[in-house]
Structure formats: structure tokens, C-alpha cells
Design an enzyme around this catalytic site. Structure first.
Site, PDB file in Angstrom:
ATOM      1  N   HIS A 285       9.535   6.513  39.432  1.00 30.91           N
ATOM      2  CA  HIS A 285      10.790   7.059  38.908  1.00 30.91           C
ATOM      3  C   HIS A 285      11.357   8.091  39.883  1.00 30.91           C
ATOM      4  CE1 HIS A 285      10.353   4.984  35.186  1.00 30.91           C
ATOM      5  NE2 HIS A 285       9.330   5.691  34.750  1.00 30.91           N
TER       6      HIS A 285
ATOM      7  N   LYS B 282      13.149   5.379  31.474  1.00 32.00           N
ATOM      8  CA  LYS B 282      13.727   4.699  30.308  1.00 32.00           C
ATOM      9  C   LYS B 282      14.894   3.771  30.638  1.00 32.00           C
ATOM     10  CE  LYS B 282      11.495   5.369  27.567  1.00 32.00           C
ATOM     11  NZ  LYS B 282      10.108   4.800  27.604  1.00 32.00           N
TER      12      LYS B 282
ATOM     13  N   SER C 138      16.921   6.923  24.686  1.00 36.33           N
ATOM     14  CA  SER C 138      15.578   6.366  24.851  1.00 36.33           C
ATOM     15  C   SER C 138      14.605   7.452  25.325  1.00 36.33           C
ATOM     16  CB  SER C 138      15.641   5.210  25.861  1.00 36.33           C
ATOM     17  OG  SER C 138      14.383   4.630  26.017  1.00 36.33           O
TER      18      SER C 138
HETATM   19  P1  A3P Z   1      14.698   1.776  24.143  1.00 37.01           P
HETATM   20  O1  A3P Z   1      13.973   3.077  23.937  1.00 37.01           O
HETATM   21  O2  A3P Z   1      16.195   1.950  24.145  1.00 37.01           O
HETATM   22  O3  A3P Z   1      14.259   0.710  23.223  1.00 37.01           O
HETATM   23  P2  A3P Z   1      11.062   2.182  30.762  1.00 37.01           P
HETATM   24  O4  A3P Z   1      10.163   1.010  30.774  1.00 37.01           O
HETATM   25  O5  A3P Z   1      11.771   2.391  32.063  1.00 37.01           O
HETATM   26  O6  A3P Z   1      10.386   3.396  30.251  1.00 37.01           O
HETATM   27  O7  A3P Z   1      12.242   1.838  29.732  1.00 37.01           O
HETATM   28  C1  A3P Z   1      11.963   1.709  28.372  1.00 37.01           C
HETATM   29  C2  A3P Z   1      13.174   1.131  27.672  1.00 37.01           C
HETATM   30  O8  A3P Z   1      13.308  -0.251  28.053  1.00 37.01           O
HETATM   31  C3  A3P Z   1      13.019   1.146  26.154  1.00 37.01           C
HETATM   32  O9  A3P Z   1      14.346   1.255  25.628  1.00 37.01           O
HETATM   33  C4  A3P Z   1      12.437  -0.234  25.910  1.00 37.01           C
HETATM   34  O10 A3P Z   1      12.568  -0.711  24.603  1.00 37.01           O
HETATM   35  C5  A3P Z   1      13.271  -1.054  26.886  1.00 37.01           C
HETATM   36  N1  A3P Z   1      12.661  -2.356  27.180  1.00 37.01           N
HETATM   37  C6  A3P Z   1      11.389  -2.610  27.559  1.00 37.01           C
HETATM   38  N2  A3P Z   1      11.184  -3.933  27.649  1.00 37.01           N
HETATM   39  C7  A3P Z   1      12.359  -4.535  27.312  1.00 37.01           C
HETATM   40  C8  A3P Z   1      12.787  -5.899  27.179  1.00 37.01           C
HETATM   41  N3  A3P Z   1      11.964  -6.908  27.388  1.00 37.01           N
HETATM   42  N4  A3P Z   1      14.062  -6.118  26.803  1.00 37.01           N
HETATM   43  C9  A3P Z   1      14.911  -5.102  26.564  1.00 37.01           C
HETATM   44  N5  A3P Z   1      14.564  -3.795  26.662  1.00 37.01           N
HETATM   45  C10 A3P Z   1      13.303  -3.518  27.024  1.00 37.01           C
END
Ligand code: A3P
Length: 313
Positions: A126, A65, A156
């Protein structure tokens, strides 16, 4: 007619017709060298740890996340010189496989996908630094690491647990927060993870980025990534990459937003994968006293580390 993103999501379930109607049982956690993982990682550990990296493999690494999907999209766009159509050729978890993904009764495993992929390959993990397969360091591979501040990562991760059946039940917000602070969540302690990668950044070819910096000025950070990948991009391509990897575009792109998975695997009616994408959303979740406890605990955990996050804490 303008379709809502929810409608698009439903339509894209056709991407995996074989998954219709399946039931996914949430996994228990299992320890690997004292780090908890969903059983599907621990049970397939031999395959992961023996993975043979190639010198031109590029690894994207984060604690869960922390923006790993965002970086998968950015790197794929860079590799394809901003060809947005090409970057919709498949869901992001096929284009940039997850090294330790092993729900093989549901989807192809990360290592199977990688075995079939032409070089140069890009993959994501991860894993904490000490568990990364040693072939990556033997081959002197490059890694892009993203760190996200602990409180927003926690928020998140909690929402993601509620929607994603590939992870254990989170319990209540209070219970999950405690588990996060104790390092008793999948992929272990956020603190050890970030400290470990931070210490390793000067020993290997690691580009260490912060989620908050990418949010602040995506173009600047995307250019750092392109330089690290030794790619020279034309101005219009840079602009296309910045646009196509923005939250608003990715949230409506089923090839980037996990909208290709059925609700039995990831129920986005509970929480969207592209949930908020903001810095500081923790303020909507933490109580004043929880915040004080968290800060105290954070200071103790991070006292010997020089890694510094901008002041969102
Ligand atoms: P939130 O749950 O705070 O919205 P991962 O891909 O490592 O699982 O992380 C997911 C997090 O990154 C989520 O956060 C998601 O919304 C955010 N995320 C994914 N794409 C993004 C983007 N283009 N800009 C900003 N945040 C992004």
C-alpha cells in the site's frame, strides 16, 4: 448440512493455533517522510526500503481498501492457470505477501515470506509511489495499481479500522472522515497516493486499473491483467477465474476472506473483511452536508491531476 460462512470462519481459526488467546494492542501512527504509518511499518523501515526486487517480481499496489485482495486472488488464479484448489493452498497473505507487513510477533513478515518464495514472485503493497523500494524501478518490475473512488475507500477503511486491531482506533465516523481528508490515516493521503501513482504510470511498467471498472466488467479487466502478465488463458480458465474471484465466492473462501485470523487480530463479527464489495456504498454513510464539504475538498486536492473516476461521486 449447509454451514453458514460464519461457522466456516470459526472453523478456520485453527489455521493459526499459535494465535489463540493473544492480545493485540492497536499501534500508534508514526511518520515516514511525512506519511503516517502504523508503527510496525515505520519501525521496520530499513528492511522494507532495502528490499531487493527481482526483474520478474510483480507488485500489486493500492491505497488501502481499494481491492488489493481481490487483485491478489485474480493474479494468483492467473499464475495457477485457474487451478482453484491450488489457490486454496494458503491464506492470501501468504500466497501474495504484503511487502511492509511486520507484525512479527503475530505472523511471518512480508519480507521473510518473500525471501523463501520461488520466482516469479507476486507481492502487494500500500506504499505511496515515493516510498516504494528503489530496487523495483532499478529492476524495471511490473506493477498493477488499482484506484478506488475516494468516498467508497473512506467508508471501507472506516469499517476495516473497527474490526482490524493492526490499525489505530478510528474514532467516530466524523472523526475518521476528517482524518482521511487530512491524510492523517495509515499510509497517508488517498489524494497524494492516487495522484502519485497516476503520474508514475507512464514512467514505469504500471497497469493502472479502477475498482469500478473491475466491478462493471470483471472479465475485461482480468484479460487486461493476463495480457500485462503475458499469460494466454483458455476460455474455460478465464471463466473459472472470473467466477472464483467474484465477491460471492471470495466472501465464503477462508483462504481469501481473512477468515483464518482470530478475532483478536481481525474481529469479523464487527465488520467482515469481504464487507459489501459495492460501488457507491458511501451514499449510505455521508450526510448531505458532509458530501458537499467532501466534494469541495476533493476538487481542491485533485485540481491539478488528470486522473478521473467515473461518476459515482
Ligand atoms: P468494502 O469494505 O467496500 O466491501 P483491500 O483488499 O484493498 O483491503 O480492499 C477491500 C475492499 O475490497 C472491501 O470493500 C472488499 O469487500 C472489497 N473486495 C474484496 N474482494 C472483492 C471482490 N471479489 N469483488 C468486489 N469487491 C471486493
Amino acid at each position: 448440512m449447509v454451514l453458514s460462512s460464519f461457522r466456516i470462519l470459526e472453523m478456520e481459526l485453527d489455521y493459526h493455533p499459535e494465535l489463540r488467546g493473544i492480545t493485540v494492542n492497536r499501534p500508534p501512527l508514526k511518520l515516514l517522510q511525512d506519511v503516517p504509518f502504523p508503527a510496525w511499518v515505520a519501525d521496520n523501515w530499513e528492511t522494507v526500503t532495502n528490499f531487493q526486487a527481482k526483474p520478474d517480481d510483480l507488485l500489486i499496489a493500492t491505497f488501502p481498501k481499494s481491492g488489493s485482495t481481490w487483485m491478489q486472488e485474480i493474479v494468483d488464479l492467473i499464475c495457477r492457470n485457474g487451478d482453484v484448489g491450488m489457490c486454496k493452498r494458503a491464506p492470501v497473505y501468504y500466497r501474495v505477501p504484503i511487502l511492509e507487513f511486520f507484525m512479527n510477533n503475530i505472523l511471518p513478515t512480508g519480507t521473510d515470506l518473500l525471501a523463501k518464495m520461488a520466482s516469479p514472485r507476486v507481492m502487494k503493497t500500500h506504499l505511496p509511489i515515493q516510498l516504494v523500494p528503489k530496487s523495483f524501478w532499478e529492476q524495471d518490475c511490473k506493477t498493477i495499481f488499482i484506484a478506488r473512488n475516494a468516498k467508497d475507500s473512506l467508508v471501507s477503511y472506516f469499517h476495516f479500522h473497527n474490526s482490524c486491531h493492526l490499525l489505530p482506533e478510528p474514532g467516530t465516523w466524523q472523526e475518521f472522515s476528517q482524518k482521511f481528508m487530512d491524510g492523517q490515516v495509515s499510509w497517508g493521503s488517498w489524494y497524494d497516493h492516487v495522484k502519485g501513482w497516476w503520474e508514475a504510470k507512464d514512467k514505469h511498467r504500471i497497469l493502472f486499473l479502477f475498482y469500478e471498472d473491475i466491478k462493471e466488467y470483471p472479465r475485461r479487466e482480468i484479460l487486461k491483467v493476463a495480457k500485462f502478465m503475458e499469460k494466454v488463458l483458455e476460455e474455460d480458465v478465464i471463466e473459472k477465474i472470473v467466477q472464483s474471484s467474484s465477491f460471492n465466492i471470495m466472501k465464503d473462501n477462508p483462504m481469501a476472506n481473512y477468515g483464518t485470523l482470530p478475532a483478536s487480530v481481525m474481529n469479523q463479527n464487527i465488520s467482515r473483511f469481504m464487507r459489501k464489495g459495492e460501488v457507491g456504498d458511501w451514499k449510505n454513510h455521508f450526510t448531505v452536508s458532509q458530501n458537499e464539504d467532501f466534494d469541495e475538498h476533493y476538487a481542491r486536492q485533485m485540481v491539478h491531476s488528470s486522473v478521473k473516476f467515473r461518476n459515482v461521486l
